[in-house]
Scaffold this active site. Structure first.
Site, PDB file in Angstrom:
ATOM      1  CE  LYS A 118      -4.345  -1.512   2.063  1.00  0.00           C
ATOM      2  NZ  LYS A 118      -5.342  -1.225   3.096  1.00  0.00           N
ATOM      3  CE  LYS A 201      -5.574  -8.093  -1.992  1.00  0.00           C
ATOM      4  NZ  LYS A 201      -5.601  -7.950  -0.584  1.00  0.00           N
ATOM      5  CE  LYS A 204     -13.454  -3.265  -0.151  1.00  0.00           C
ATOM      6  NZ  LYS A 204     -13.520  -3.112   1.272  1.00  0.00           N
TER       7      LYS A 204
HETATM    8  P1  TYM Z   1     -10.437  -6.258   3.849  1.00  0.00           P
HETATM    9  O1  TYM Z   1     -11.478  -5.215   4.148  1.00  0.00           O
HETATM   10  O2  TYM Z   1      -9.400  -5.944   2.839  1.00  0.00           O
HETATM   11  O3  TYM Z   1     -11.134  -7.590   3.380  1.00  0.00           O
HETATM   12  C1  TYM Z   1     -12.221  -8.151   4.103  1.00  0.00           C
HETATM   13  C2  TYM Z   1     -12.180  -9.677   3.976  1.00  0.00           C
HETATM   14  O4  TYM Z   1     -12.268 -10.066   2.611  1.00  0.00           O
HETATM   15  C3  TYM Z   1     -11.186 -10.938   2.280  1.00  0.00           C
HETATM   16  N1  TYM Z   1     -10.785 -10.678   0.893  1.00  0.00           N
HETATM   17  C4  TYM Z   1     -10.685 -11.622  -0.054  1.00  0.00           C
HETATM   18  N2  TYM Z   1     -10.906 -12.943  -0.022  1.00  0.00           N
HETATM   19  C5  TYM Z   1     -10.731 -13.638  -1.183  1.00  0.00           C
HETATM   20  N3  TYM Z   1     -10.359 -13.057  -2.352  1.00  0.00           N
HETATM   21  C6  TYM Z   1     -10.126 -11.735  -2.429  1.00  0.00           C
HETATM   22  N4  TYM Z   1      -9.776 -11.175  -3.586  1.00  0.00           N
HETATM   23  C7  TYM Z   1     -10.285 -10.946  -1.238  1.00  0.00           C
HETATM   24  N5  TYM Z   1     -10.150  -9.618  -0.962  1.00  0.00           N
HETATM   25  C8  TYM Z   1     -10.465  -9.480   0.360  1.00  0.00           C
HETATM   26  C9  TYM Z   1     -10.075 -10.560   3.252  1.00  0.00           C
HETATM   27  O5  TYM Z   1      -9.155 -11.618   3.407  1.00  0.00           O
HETATM   28  C10 TYM Z   1     -10.869 -10.270   4.507  1.00  0.00           C
HETATM   29  O6  TYM Z   1     -11.168 -11.461   5.208  1.00  0.00           O
HETATM   30  N6  TYM Z   1      -7.334  -5.897   7.697  1.00  0.00           N
HETATM   31  C11 TYM Z   1      -8.648  -6.399   7.305  1.00  0.00           C
HETATM   32  C12 TYM Z   1      -9.784  -5.854   8.139  1.00  0.00           C
HETATM   33  C13 TYM Z   1      -9.637  -6.099   9.597  1.00  0.00           C
HETATM   34  C14 TYM Z   1      -9.821  -7.352  10.262  1.00  0.00           C
HETATM   35  C15 TYM Z   1      -9.606  -7.070  11.636  1.00  0.00           C
HETATM   36  C16 TYM Z   1     -10.132  -8.637   9.828  1.00  0.00           C
HETATM   37  C17 TYM Z   1      -9.345  -5.178  10.537  1.00  0.00           C
HETATM   38  N7  TYM Z   1      -9.320  -5.751  11.787  1.00  0.00           N
HETATM   39  C18 TYM Z   1      -9.691  -8.110  12.607  1.00  0.00           C
HETATM   40  C19 TYM Z   1     -10.211  -9.654  10.785  1.00  0.00           C
HETATM   41  C20 TYM Z   1      -9.997  -9.378  12.159  1.00  0.00           C
HETATM   42  C21 TYM Z   1      -8.891  -5.968   5.866  1.00  0.00           C
HETATM   43  O7  TYM Z   1      -8.435  -4.946   5.432  1.00  0.00           O
HETATM   44  O8  TYM Z   1      -9.754  -6.733   5.197  1.00  0.00           O
END
Ligand code: TYM
Length: 342
Positions: A118, A201, A204
């Protein structure tokens, strides 16, 4: 530990950083949250504090946060079975994050690949300190609730690993405090790829919109994007991540949505064309997402009710989080405020 959940606990969250959740979020995370909702005590939250690690328009952020909550519910999160809340409504997240920041090595934080990716986009000089310590806040999100598991997609594995390391380190220095959580990563759907660039992957922040399937897009937009997905030269439908990443991604999406093993799908497509596969994937995705989109829009018609649900969830989350934080503050040696018992 002072409170013991009756069922094992899981916790997870998705950032409110886009106009809509996407198919990767849905298949990598939300589907699995819903699948095991009856087996666990569940906490699902919206990490709005994580969203501001990159610049956000305040009005948009509020809208996106409500939209994310509505998509959780429309996608199957039942507020009678799961605690649904916003991170910023539970101040203990930021409070625990500070303590964890103080036991995290600078080098350790520097090795987080998502920060590297990022910050590389905008240049490291421009990256915020919040973006740098993002994984520590995520560790706090998790450890506050002492869950056994964190259901996430594959890209969050390293962050859950850091939470595990910090839990062990704190327990070692200050005595048993945190549960060491497992990443719950399903084999199917753990990584959904961009439709136009099937080696990256789905995300967004992808370079263009055509590779992305949003939960809130019009069904005809969704169908069109799938039908224009990049496939590969050749005509044979096979599961081959190296040589046929586009076809493989479509097969995996279909397999996850229809609960059919990829091998059985491949057998069924012998002698058929890429166009047949794309049409079937488009139908399956639209059939699944259309009711979610409709329900989300319905829920967004009543923002006051959504806010009420979120307030209720935050109160329940705080009951758990405040106990852990008091324990942590006591263990690190903070004097309790006058009038409370340590
Ligand atoms: P985030 O918002 O990027 O993504 C949310 C969830 O979606 C999954 N994901 C995917 N799975 C499969 N293929 C993809 N292309 C794909 N893109 C996203 C992510 O693995 C995630 O499960 N850091 C985290 C948010 C967070 C969090 C937490 C999660 C903050 N605190 C505590 C779990 C526990 C994030 O940015 O996810």
């Amino acid at each position: 530990m002072s409170e013991t959940p009756t069922r094992p606990r899981v916790l997870s969250g998705m950032q409110p950083s886009g106009e809509s959740l996407h198919l990767g979020n849905y298949l990598g995370a939300l589907v699995n949250w819903v699948k095991t909702q009856d087996d666990y005590e569940n906490l699902f939250f919206i990490p709005d504090m994580h969203a501001i690690t990159v610049p956000q328009d305040p009005v948009e952020l509020r809208g996106r946060t409500r939209r994310t909550a509505a998509q959780y519910i429309a996608g199957g999160i039942d507020v009678a079975k799961s605690i649904l809340f916003l991170q910023s409504h539970v101040p203990e997240h930021a409070q625990l994050a500070w303590v964890l920041n103080c036991i995290t090595g600078f080098g350790e934080a520097s090795r987080m690949t998502q920060f590297k990716d990022k910050s590389a986009k905008g240049g490291q000089e421009m990256a915020s300190v919040g973006l740098f310590t993002y994984p520590v806040l995520m560790a706090a999100d998790i450890l506050l609730y002492r869950p056994v598991g964190v259901p996430v997609g594959d890209d969050q594995r390293q962050h859950v690993e850091l939470a595990r390391d910090l839990a062990k380190r704190f327990n070692h220095r200050f005595g048993d405090t945190f549960t060491v959580p497992e990443p719950f990563i399903q084999k199917e759907g753990a990584r959904i790829y961009d439709l136009q660039n099937p080696t990256a992957k789905m995300s967004k922040s992808a370079s263009g919109p055509n590779g992305l399937i949003n939960l809130l897009d019009e069904p005809k937009v969704t169908a069109k994007r799938i039908k224009s997905a990049v496939t590969d030269t050749g005509t044979v439908i096979a599961h081959d991540r190296e040589n046929k990443p586009g076809v493989t991604n479509l097969l995996e999406i279909l397999s996850t949505l229809t609960d059919t093993p990829v091998g059985a799908l491949v057998d069924g497509y012998q002698g058929r064309m890429y166009g047949h596969l794309k049409a079937d994937v488009a139908d399956a995705v639209v059939a699944r997402l259309e009711p979610i989109r409709a329900r989300t829009l319905e829920l967004l018609d009543d923002p006051a009710e959504l806010d009420r649900l979120l307030a209720h969830g935050a109160a329940k989350a705080r009951e758990i989080a405040s106990v852990t934080l008091a324990d942590v503050y006591n263990k690190v040696g903070f004097l309790p405020p006058l009038g409370t018992v340590a």
